[in-house]
Scaffold this active site. Structure first.
Site, PDB file in Angstrom:
ATOM      1  N   GLU A  47      -8.244   2.712  -4.801  1.00  0.00           N
ATOM      2  CA  GLU A  47      -9.375   2.447  -3.898  1.00  0.00           C
ATOM      3  C   GLU A  47     -10.059   3.749  -3.498  1.00  0.00           C
ATOM      4  OE1 GLU A  47      -8.712  -0.268  -0.660  1.00  0.00           O
ATOM      5  OE2 GLU A  47     -10.599   0.264   0.319  1.00  0.00           O
ATOM      6  N   GLU A  86       0.819  -1.217   0.000  1.00  0.00           N
ATOM      7  CA  GLU A  86       0.000   0.000   0.000  1.00  0.00           C
ATOM      8  C   GLU A  86       0.850   1.264   0.000  1.00  0.00           C
ATOM      9  OE1 GLU A  86      -3.080   0.147   2.962  1.00  0.00           O
ATOM     10  OE2 GLU A  86      -3.908  -1.791   2.337  1.00  0.00           O
TER      11      GLU A  86
HETATM   12  O1  KIV Z   1      -6.933  -6.246   1.400  1.00  0.00           O
HETATM   13  C1  KIV Z   1      -7.739  -6.155   0.477  1.00  0.00           C
HETATM   14  O2  KIV Z   1      -8.723  -6.881   0.384  1.00  0.00           O
HETATM   15  C2  KIV Z   1      -7.490  -5.130  -0.534  1.00  0.00           C
HETATM   16  C3  KIV Z   1      -8.556  -4.880  -1.531  1.00  0.00           C
HETATM   17  C4  KIV Z   1      -9.593  -4.019  -0.932  1.00  0.00           C
HETATM   18  C5  KIV Z   1      -7.992  -4.303  -2.776  1.00  0.00           C
HETATM   19  O3  KIV Z   1      -6.466  -4.512  -0.518  1.00  0.00           O
END
Ligand code: KIV
Length: 302
Positions: free
Chosen positions: A186, A119
C-alpha cells in the site's frame, strides 16, 4: 455460458506466473458482495476500512472483531466465486500466536472466510506463520499499514527512502517465508514495486503501488465515489454514486412532501364490494358501541 468456478490459491499463483492481473475489491455487506460477484472479481476483502467507510470512524483502529464478523458474514452470503479475505482488525492478533489463531479461526468458522489478512512485518510475521501452521492461508500487508499509521507519521507513502525501501523488501520477504500466499503493497513508489514484485514468488496486490504489481485492490466506497471523506491520490473513481444517491433521496423527499409519492401504481387495491362491506361494518359497530371506531372521542376519558 460456462459457470465461473470458485477462485483458488493455486489459481492466483498461476495468474502471477502468467502475468494475468488479479482483481481484488473490498466489500462490507450483502448487496456489494453480490455486485462484486456479478462483476467477476477474483478476491473480495472485508477490509477494516469498514471502520471508516461504513461505521464512520476517523481511522481503522476502533472497529472490533465482532463488528467485522457481522460484515464478513453478510459478504459471504453474497459471494460464490471470489476468494473471501477477512481482515484481522487492530488489537485482534498482535498479542500472541494463540490470539492470532483464535481470531483467524473465527473468521473461517463463523463468517465463512477462505483466508485472512494482517498488517505489517515485525511481530506480524510470527503471527502469520502461526496462522498458516493452523491451516488458514494468510495475506500480508506492507508499506502504508493504516492500523499503525500514527507510528508511521500519518497516512503517507512509504518506501521513499532507501532505508524504508529496504524495510519493505525485508518485511515482504519475511512474510513470504512465513507462508503468506500473497501480500498487499500500500502506498509505495511504483519504481519500488517494479524492483520488488519480480523478486517475490507470491502475488503482490497493490493499492497505490503502481502498475507493476500482480494485481490491484480498491476500497469499494472510493471506487464508486460513495464516501464523502478524503480520497487518496491513488484512487481512481469509476462512478460518482454519492451525488446520485443524494439526488435520488432528495427527489424522494420532495415527492413525499408534495404528495407525489406514492402514486396509484405503488398502492394495493381492494375489491370495491369488500370495501363497502368493511364500511358497513364500521358504521354498524360505531352505532352499536356509540363510537368505538367512528364516534365522538372527545368526551372519552383516557
Ligand atoms: O482494509 C482495507 O480495506 C485494506 C485495503 C486498503 C487493502 O486493507
Amino acid at each position: 455460458m460456462s459457470e465461473r468456478k470458485p477462485v483458488t490459491l493455486p489459481q492466483l499463483a498461476e495468474m502471477k506466473l502468467n502475468s494475468e492481473p488479479i482483481v481484488m475489491v473490498t466489500a462490507y455487506d450483502y448487496p456489494s458482495a453480490e455486485v462484486a460477484e456479478a462483476a467477476g472479481v477474483d478476491l473480495v476483502l472485508v477490509g477494516d476500512t469498514a471502520a471508516m467507510t461504513v461505521l464512520g470512524h476517523s481511522s481503522t483502529t476502533p472497529v472490533s472483531l465482532d463488528e467485522m464478523l457481522v460484515l464478513a458474514k453478510a459478504v459471504r452470503r453474497g459471494l460464490r466465486t471470489p476468494l473471501l479475505v477477512g481482515d484481522l482488525p487492530f488489537g485482534s492478533y498482535e498479542r500472541s500466536d494463540e490470539q492470532a489463531i483464535e481470531t483467524a479461526t473465527r473468521y473461517v468458522k463463523e463468517a465463512g472466510c477462505d483466508v485472512v489478512k494482517l498488517e505489517r512485518g515485525g511481530a506480524s510475521v510470527e503471527r502469520a506463520r502461526a496462522i498458516v501452521r493452523a491451516g488458514i492461508p494468510v495475506m500480508g500487508h506492507v508499506g502504508l499499514t493504516p492500523q499503525t499509521a500514527t507510528a508511521l507519521g500519518g497516512y503517507r507513502a512509504q518506501g521513499r527512502t532507501a532505508d524504508q525501501a529496504v524495510q519493505i523488501a525485508e518485511e515482504a520477504k519475511a512474510l513470504q517465508e512465513a507462508g503468506c500466499f500473497a501480500i498487499v503493497f500500500e502506498a509505495v513508489p511504483a519504481a519500488l514495486s517494479e524492483v520488488l514484485v519480480p523478486q517475490l514468488a507470491i502475488p503482490v496486490i497493490g493499492i497505490g503501488a503502481g502498475a507493476a504489481t500482480d494485481g490491484q485492490v480498491l476500497v469499494w466506497h472510493d471506487l464508486l465515489g460513495i464516501y464523502g471523506g478524503h480520497t487518496p491520490k491513488f484512487v481512481k473513481r469509476y462512478a460518482e454514486l454519492r451525488g446520485q444517491m443524494i439526488e435520488a433521496v432528495g427527489a424522494y423527499t420532495a415527492d413525499v412532501r408534495h404528495r407525489a409519492f406514492p402514486a396509484p401504481e405503488h398502492t394495493y387495491s381492494i375489491d370495491p364490494e369488500e370495501l363497502e362491506a368493511f364500511k358497513r361494518y364500521l358504521e354498524q359497530s360505531s352505532r352499536a358501541s356509540e363510537g368505538a371506531f367512528g364516534g365522538d372521542w372527545s368526551a372519552t376519558e383516557i
